[in-house]
Design a protein around this motif. Sequence first.
Motif, PDB file in Angstrom:
ATOM      1  N   ILE A  94      40.692  37.869  49.486  1.00 27.26           N
ATOM      2  CA  ILE A  94      42.045  37.361  49.726  1.00 27.26           C
ATOM      3  C   ILE A  94      41.995  36.329  50.851  1.00 27.26           C
ATOM      4  O   ILE A  94      41.366  36.559  51.880  1.00 27.26           O
ATOM      5  N   SER A  95      42.704  35.206  50.619  1.00 29.32           N
ATOM      6  CA  SER A  95      42.715  34.115  51.603  1.00 29.32           C
ATOM      7  C   SER A  95      44.062  33.920  52.271  1.00 29.32           C
ATOM      8  O   SER A  95      44.182  33.071  53.160  1.00 29.32           O
ATOM      9  N   SER A  96      45.102  34.635  51.814  1.00 30.94           N
ATOM     10  CA  SER A  96      46.422  34.435  52.419  1.00 30.94           C
ATOM     11  C   SER A  96      47.326  35.618  52.103  1.00 30.94           C
ATOM     12  O   SER A  96      47.064  36.382  51.152  1.00 30.94           O
ATOM     13  N   LEU A  97      48.387  35.729  52.866  1.00 30.54           N
ATOM     14  CA  LEU A  97      49.402  36.757  52.602  1.00 30.54           C
ATOM     15  C   LEU A  97      49.998  36.574  51.212  1.00 30.54           C
ATOM     16  O   LEU A  97      50.223  37.539  50.479  1.00 30.54           O
ATOM     17  N   GLU A  98      50.229  35.309  50.812  1.00 33.72           N
ATOM     18  CA  GLU A  98      50.827  35.032  49.493  1.00 33.72           C
ATOM     19  C   GLU A  98      49.933  35.563  48.377  1.00 33.72           C
ATOM     20  O   GLU A  98      50.412  36.136  47.391  1.00 33.72           O
ATOM     21  N   GLU A  99      48.630  35.332  48.529  1.00 41.13           N
ATOM     22  CA  GLU A  99      47.704  35.794  47.490  1.00 41.13           C
ATOM     23  C   GLU A  99      47.732  37.323  47.400  1.00 41.13           C
ATOM     24  O   GLU A  99      47.781  37.898  46.310  1.00 41.13           O
ATOM     25  N   ALA A 100      47.739  37.978  48.553  1.00 42.00           N
ATOM     26  CA  ALA A 100      47.792  39.449  48.558  1.00 42.00           C
ATOM     27  C   ALA A 100      49.100  39.942  47.951  1.00 42.00           C
ATOM     28  O   ALA A 100      49.125  40.920  47.192  1.00 42.00           O
ATOM     29  N   ALA A 101      50.203  39.239  48.262  1.00 43.37           N
ATOM     30  CA  ALA A 101      51.514  39.639  47.733  1.00 43.37           C
ATOM     31  C   ALA A 101      51.541  39.524  46.213  1.00 43.37           C
ATOM     32  O   ALA A 101      52.171  40.341  45.528  1.00 43.37           O
ATOM     33  N   ALA A 102      50.845  38.519  45.684  1.00 46.03           N
ATOM     34  CA  ALA A 102      50.788  38.356  44.231  1.00 46.03           C
ATOM     35  C   ALA A 102      50.083  39.551  43.582  1.00 46.03           C
ATOM     36  O   ALA A 102      50.505  40.042  42.529  1.00 46.03           O
ATOM     37  N   TYR A 103      49.019  40.040  44.208  1.00 43.58           N
ATOM     38  CA  TYR A 103      48.347  41.239  43.683  1.00 43.58           C
ATOM     39  C   TYR A 103      49.270  42.448  43.762  1.00 43.58           C
ATOM     40  O   TYR A 103      49.346  43.257  42.837  1.00 43.58           O
ATOM     41  N   SER A 104      49.957  42.552  44.883  1.00 47.65           N
ATOM     42  CA  SER A 104      50.864  43.676  45.071  1.00 47.65           C
ATOM     43  C   SER A 104      51.931  43.689  43.977  1.00 47.65           C
ATOM     44  O   SER A 104      52.231  44.733  43.383  1.00 47.65           O
ATOM     45  N   ALA A 105      52.471  42.499  43.680  1.00 51.22           N
ATOM     46  CA  ALA A 105      53.531  42.392  42.672  1.00 51.22           C
ATOM     47  C   ALA A 105      53.008  42.736  41.279  1.00 51.22           C
ATOM     48  O   ALA A 105      53.705  43.336  40.470  1.00 51.22           O
ATOM     49  N   GLY A 114      34.134  29.707  60.103  1.00 51.97           N
ATOM     50  CA  GLY A 114      33.279  28.532  60.198  1.00 51.97           C
ATOM     51  C   GLY A 114      32.685  28.073  58.883  1.00 51.97           C
ATOM     52  O   GLY A 114      32.056  27.021  58.821  1.00 51.97           O
ATOM     53  N   MET A 115      32.896  28.842  57.803  1.00 55.51           N
ATOM     54  CA  MET A 115      32.354  28.444  56.508  1.00 55.51           C
ATOM     55  C   MET A 115      33.257  27.409  55.832  1.00 55.51           C
ATOM     56  O   MET A 115      32.780  26.526  55.118  1.00 55.51           O
ATOM     57  N   GLY A 116      34.582  27.540  56.048  1.00 49.88           N
ATOM     58  CA  GLY A 116      35.489  26.534  55.497  1.00 49.88           C
ATOM     59  C   GLY A 116      35.599  26.529  53.988  1.00 49.88           C
ATOM     60  O   GLY A 116      35.827  25.480  53.378  1.00 49.88           O
ATOM     61  N   ARG A 117      35.404  27.677  53.376  1.00 47.56           N
ATOM     62  CA  ARG A 117      35.429  27.738  51.908  1.00 47.56           C
ATOM     63  C   ARG A 117      36.604  28.565  51.405  1.00 47.56           C
ATOM     64  O   ARG A 117      37.167  28.299  50.358  1.00 47.56           O
ATOM     65  N   MET A 118      36.961  29.590  52.118  1.00 46.81           N
ATOM     66  CA  MET A 118      38.068  30.466  51.724  1.00 46.81           C
ATOM     67  C   MET A 118      38.474  31.286  52.944  1.00 46.81           C
ATOM     68  O   MET A 118      37.861  31.207  54.002  1.00 46.81           O
ATOM     69  N   GLY A 119      39.515  32.082  52.762  1.00 48.36           N
ATOM     70  CA  GLY A 119      39.870  33.024  53.804  1.00 48.36           C
ATOM     71  C   GLY A 119      41.001  32.558  54.699  1.00 48.36           C
ATOM     72  O   GLY A 119      41.430  31.412  54.676  1.00 48.36           O
ATOM     73  N   VAL A 120      41.454  33.517  55.496  1.00 47.21           N
ATOM     74  CA  VAL A 120      42.488  33.282  56.499  1.00 47.21           C
ATOM     75  C   VAL A 120      41.783  32.692  57.728  1.00 47.21           C
ATOM     76  O   VAL A 120      40.736  33.193  58.133  1.00 47.21           O
ATOM     77  N   TRP A 121      42.336  31.650  58.306  1.00 48.11           N
ATOM     78  CA  TRP A 121      41.724  31.080  59.515  1.00 48.11           C
ATOM     79  C   TRP A 121      41.688  32.148  60.621  1.00 48.11           C
ATOM     80  O   TRP A 121      42.627  32.927  60.773  1.00 48.11           O
ATOM     81  N   GLN A 122      40.620  32.183  61.370  1.00 50.80           N
ATOM     82  CA  GLN A 122      40.372  33.261  62.333  1.00 50.80           C
ATOM     83  C   GLN A 122      41.536  33.495  63.310  1.00 50.80           C
ATOM     84  O   GLN A 122      41.840  34.645  63.621  1.00 50.80           O
ATOM     85  N   ASP A 123      42.204  32.415  63.754  1.00 53.42           N
ATOM     86  CA  ASP A 123      43.273  32.573  64.749  1.00 53.42           C
ATOM     87  C   ASP A 123      44.509  33.263  64.155  1.00 53.42           C
ATOM     88  O   ASP A 123      45.327  33.808  64.895  1.00 53.42           O
ATOM     89  N   ASP A 124      44.640  33.206  62.835  1.00 53.52           N
ATOM     90  CA  ASP A 124      45.807  33.810  62.181  1.00 53.52           C
ATOM     91  C   ASP A 124      45.492  35.176  61.580  1.00 53.52           C
ATOM     92  O   ASP A 124      46.369  35.818  60.992  1.00 53.52           O
ATOM     93  N   ALA A 125      44.233  35.593  61.680  1.00 52.92           N
ATOM     94  CA  ALA A 125      43.770  36.747  60.904  1.00 52.92           C
ATOM     95  C   ALA A 125      44.517  38.039  61.258  1.00 52.92           C
ATOM     96  O   ALA A 125      44.950  38.777  60.375  1.00 52.92           O
ATOM     97  N   LYS A 126      44.692  38.290  62.573  1.00 58.79           N
ATOM     98  CA  LYS A 126      45.320  39.552  62.979  1.00 58.79           C
ATOM     99  C   LYS A 126      46.713  39.695  62.388  1.00 58.79           C
ATOM    100  O   LYS A 126      47.065  40.707  61.796  1.00 58.79           O
ATOM    101  N   GLU A 127      47.504  38.635  62.569  1.00 57.71           N
ATOM    102  CA  GLU A 127      48.890  38.670  62.118  1.00 57.71           C
ATOM    103  C   GLU A 127      48.969  38.772  60.592  1.00 57.71           C
ATOM    104  O   GLU A 127      49.739  39.572  60.046  1.00 57.71           O
ATOM    105  N   GLU A 128      48.168  37.958  59.894  1.00 58.46           N
ATOM    106  CA  GLU A 128      48.204  37.957  58.425  1.00 58.46           C
ATOM    107  C   GLU A 128      47.752  39.304  57.862  1.00 58.46           C
ATOM    108  O   GLU A 128      48.370  39.840  56.942  1.00 58.46           O
ATOM    109  N   ILE A 129      46.686  39.833  58.408  1.00 57.09           N
ATOM    110  CA  ILE A 129      46.157  41.092  57.873  1.00 57.09           C
ATOM    111  C   ILE A 129      47.102  42.241  58.185  1.00 57.09           C
ATOM    112  O   ILE A 129      47.291  43.146  57.366  1.00 57.09           O
TER     113      ILE A 129
END
Length: 370
Positions: free
Chosen positions: A102-113, A129-144
């Motif tokens: 999962i790369s975002s809250l929206e993506e997770a919400a779609a699975y939930s729905a 640092g890979m820059g390919r997918m995922g939640v950016w590290q600074d936002d990770a706590k809040e998003e997760i």
Amino acid sequence: MELLRSWAEVNLAAVQQNLAAVRNHIPATTRIMGVVKANAYGHGAARIAEAIVDGVDAFGVANATEAHEVARHAKGKPVYLLGIVLPSERADVIASDFIPPISSLEEAAAYSALASGKKAKIFVSIDTGMGRMGVWQDDAKEEINKITQLPDIEFTGISSHLPVADEDDAFTREQLARFHAIAGEIRDSVAPHALIHIENSAGLIGFPEYIGSMVRPGLMLYGVSPRPEFESRLTPALTWKTRVILVREVEAGRTISYGRAFTTDRSMRIATLAAGYADGYPRQVSGKGAYVLIHGQRCPVLGRITMDQTMVDVTHLPKVSSSDEVVLLGSQGSETISAHTLGQWAGTIAWHILTGITGRVTRVYTGISD
Ligand SMILES: *Cc1c(COP(=O)(O)O)cnc(C)c1O
């Protein structure tokens, strides 16, 4: 018996030994996700999954198509998707119990729905640092934090990926420390059962102090080490072979192959081989000092690789004849051509060489009886 023209011998016992080398290198409680994406790096996903299923805790593949094949041999062990899932694939992923990134809250919400009553298993990727997918590290706590509160989601873990674990130790060490600080905080505050995983082959070899709760080895299972210090503990599983199909004596001044890039400067004995770039033998090795092994001896590639055939110098081997075995990758006698070496000649990497061996190359399994 009909002779094969281009084939890969895959030693399943070697793969099991390589898995044991991983197991011995990490703590007993650390889980192992056996990465078998891309047809198990060209080795054949079904047979590799069967060979390692009792020694791994999970499997990793690139997409749902690969997951369906591996799941048939997984004995119920979890199958993780390491690549991003298309929206149209999500329902199948949930129904099949595959575990998507999962790369975002929206993506997770779609699975939930979509899950409607069933718990959709997921793991969250953090971009460190890979820059390919995922939640950016600074936002990770809040998003997760928000993701874990969604209904119908089973939050299985937190992951990231190492872009330079075999190239830049300082960055990798700093990245690992940063990831574990973030992931540990999240686990302690909102997800006590989360599995924390980041280390690929190079990561777990070079940085065992940052191992997390699961490792994700790929390349090393096939006996190729991305870091030199572990090479002696692994056994390459795949030997790629072809045959001599013609031997000719030619005089000086003949040109060889497309582009006429090679001219004989003396009389030579030249063998034509039954493999070319349509088998995955890289066309880029032309003119780069590449050789194959015949009768245990190095035989330089001459001129350009063609689609179905390759010419090599066998002037030094008077006894070579049609149907003789040729090693393109692997060992013969006391000589070895590694996936790294072939990759270097081709200006690419071992992963690319192995996954580039095409479907025309028959896979033959050794090391374990059927
Ligand atoms: C391919 C892959 C791996 C395995 O990498 P190796 O270098 O082959 O060990 C691990 N994690 C992820 C996310 C991958 O995509």
